[in-house]
Design a protein around this motif. Sequence first.
Motif, PDB file in Angstrom:
ATOM      1  N   LEU A  12       0.777  -1.413  -0.105  1.00 14.64           N
ATOM      2  CA  LEU A  12      -0.032  -0.114  -0.192  1.00 14.64           C
ATOM      3  C   LEU A  12       1.061   1.275  -0.159  1.00 14.64           C
ATOM      4  O   LEU A  12       0.339   2.498  -0.763  1.00 14.64           O
ATOM      5  CB  LEU A  12      -1.206  -0.058   1.468  1.00 14.64           C
ATOM      6  CG  LEU A  12      -2.160  -1.422   1.459  1.00 14.64           C
ATOM      7  CD1 LEU A  12      -2.923  -1.180   2.416  1.00 14.64           C
ATOM      8  CD2 LEU A  12      -3.218  -0.367   0.227  1.00 14.64           C
ATOM      9  N   VAL A  16       0.094   4.141  -3.282  1.00 14.82           N
ATOM     10  CA  VAL A  16       0.199   5.454  -2.648  1.00 14.82           C
ATOM     11  C   VAL A  16       0.856   6.208  -3.334  1.00 14.82           C
ATOM     12  O   VAL A  16       1.115   7.300  -3.357  1.00 14.82           O
ATOM     13  CB  VAL A  16      -0.294   5.766  -1.275  1.00 14.82           C
ATOM     14  CG1 VAL A  16      -0.909   6.596  -0.516  1.00 14.82           C
ATOM     15  CG2 VAL A  16      -1.477   4.752  -0.635  1.00 14.82           C
ATOM     16  N   TRP A  24       1.224  10.671   2.455  1.00 16.36           N
ATOM     17  CA  TRP A  24       0.326  10.011   1.813  1.00 16.36           C
ATOM     18  C   TRP A  24       0.599   8.612   1.891  1.00 16.36           C
ATOM     19  O   TRP A  24       0.186   8.085   3.054  1.00 16.36           O
ATOM     20  CB  TRP A  24      -0.482  10.395   0.695  1.00 16.36           C
ATOM     21  CG  TRP A  24      -1.517  11.842   0.700  1.00 16.36           C
ATOM     22  CD1 TRP A  24      -1.672  12.860   0.406  1.00 16.36           C
ATOM     23  CD2 TRP A  24      -2.519  11.718   1.615  1.00 16.36           C
ATOM     24  NE1 TRP A  24      -2.227  13.778   0.482  1.00 16.36           N
ATOM     25  CE2 TRP A  24      -3.483  12.932   1.679  1.00 16.36           C
ATOM     26  CE3 TRP A  24      -3.752  10.840   2.273  1.00 16.36           C
ATOM     27  CZ2 TRP A  24      -4.722  13.123   1.994  1.00 16.36           C
ATOM     28  CZ3 TRP A  24      -5.100  10.856   2.906  1.00 16.36           C
ATOM     29  CH2 TRP A  24      -5.686  12.354   2.410  1.00 16.36           C
ATOM     30  N   ALA A  25       1.211   7.737   1.606  1.00 10.42           N
ATOM     31  CA  ALA A  25       2.402   6.631   1.621  1.00 10.42           C
ATOM     32  C   ALA A  25       2.138   6.516   3.494  1.00 10.42           C
ATOM     33  O   ALA A  25       1.935   5.300   3.266  1.00 10.42           O
ATOM     34  CB  ALA A  25       3.463   6.730   0.594  1.00 10.42           C
ATOM     35  N   VAL A  28      -0.931   5.560   4.948  1.00  7.26           N
ATOM     36  CA  VAL A  28      -1.273   5.147   4.274  1.00  7.26           C
ATOM     37  C   VAL A  28      -0.502   3.879   5.202  1.00  7.26           C
ATOM     38  O   VAL A  28      -0.880   3.067   5.639  1.00  7.26           O
ATOM     39  CB  VAL A  28      -1.734   4.500   3.388  1.00  7.26           C
ATOM     40  CG1 VAL A  28      -1.930   3.481   2.836  1.00  7.26           C
ATOM     41  CG2 VAL A  28      -2.320   5.976   2.733  1.00  7.26           C
ATOM     42  N   ILE A  31      -1.416   3.782   9.073  1.00  6.50           N
ATOM     43  CA  ILE A  31      -3.051   2.939   9.387  1.00  6.50           C
ATOM     44  C   ILE A  31      -2.848   2.063   8.742  1.00  6.50           C
ATOM     45  O   ILE A  31      -3.666   0.652   9.375  1.00  6.50           O
ATOM     46  CB  ILE A  31      -4.249   3.506   8.099  1.00  6.50           C
ATOM     47  CG1 ILE A  31      -4.677   5.257   9.025  1.00  6.50           C
ATOM     48  CG2 ILE A  31      -5.036   3.090   8.094  1.00  6.50           C
ATOM     49  CD1 ILE A  31      -4.815   6.461   7.708  1.00  6.50           C
ATOM     50  N   ALA A  32      -2.321   1.047   7.539  1.00  4.11           N
ATOM     51  CA  ALA A  32      -2.256  -0.537   7.266  1.00  4.11           C
ATOM     52  C   ALA A  32      -1.526  -0.685   8.475  1.00  4.11           C
ATOM     53  O   ALA A  32      -1.903  -2.417   8.542  1.00  4.11           O
ATOM     54  CB  ALA A  32      -1.548  -0.651   6.110  1.00  4.11           C
TER      55      ALA A  32
END
Length: 193
Positions: A12, A16, A24-25, A28, A31-32
């Motif tokens: 991910l 991203v 943003w990556a 993510v 969060i992942a």
Amino acid sequence: MAALLEYLPLILFFAVYKFVDIYWATGVLIIASIIQLGFYYLQSGHIATRHWVFFVIALVLGGMTVLFQNEHFIMWKATVIYALLALSLLISRYIFNKNLVEKTLLGLLNTVNEKENGRGSQLEITIPESICEQLNMMWMVFLAFISVLNLYVAYNFSLDTWVNFKVFGLMGITFLAILATMVRIYKYLPDEK
């Protein structure tokens, strides 16, 4: 499925980054990683220490990346993880007199044996201690090298090159180290019946 879950945050992160940007990556990725921890907990009722350590490193360095809008913090993540792993092998071997590579390797081989031959089946395997010592040293040097190599790529090449190296280069180099390990112990594995 387990392999996909293990690499999901990295996949991910890469996707991203390619479509948006490093910040943003990184968000993510964090969060992942939280979702990954939740899945591990639901699956087995606990979360392995290594997953907690990797998450905390991702949270701290990733959080600093997003907060300060500076990609160099996330670039340090792989270096910190690989350096900690190398240090763990060093300390466990020379302070606690334990060979973690041997313990991990035999644990993996027994797990494979149980899956193939059923529970309670014991794998009759002995790897000479000298080979286990060589493998422990090889992995210590390899992990220390990777931690330095990550910083070299991060500070001497573009962000795109570093992201590609992190996702594909580190995975490829690690695969080669695993292959070298398997070649080294192959003759000590029991014959298939």
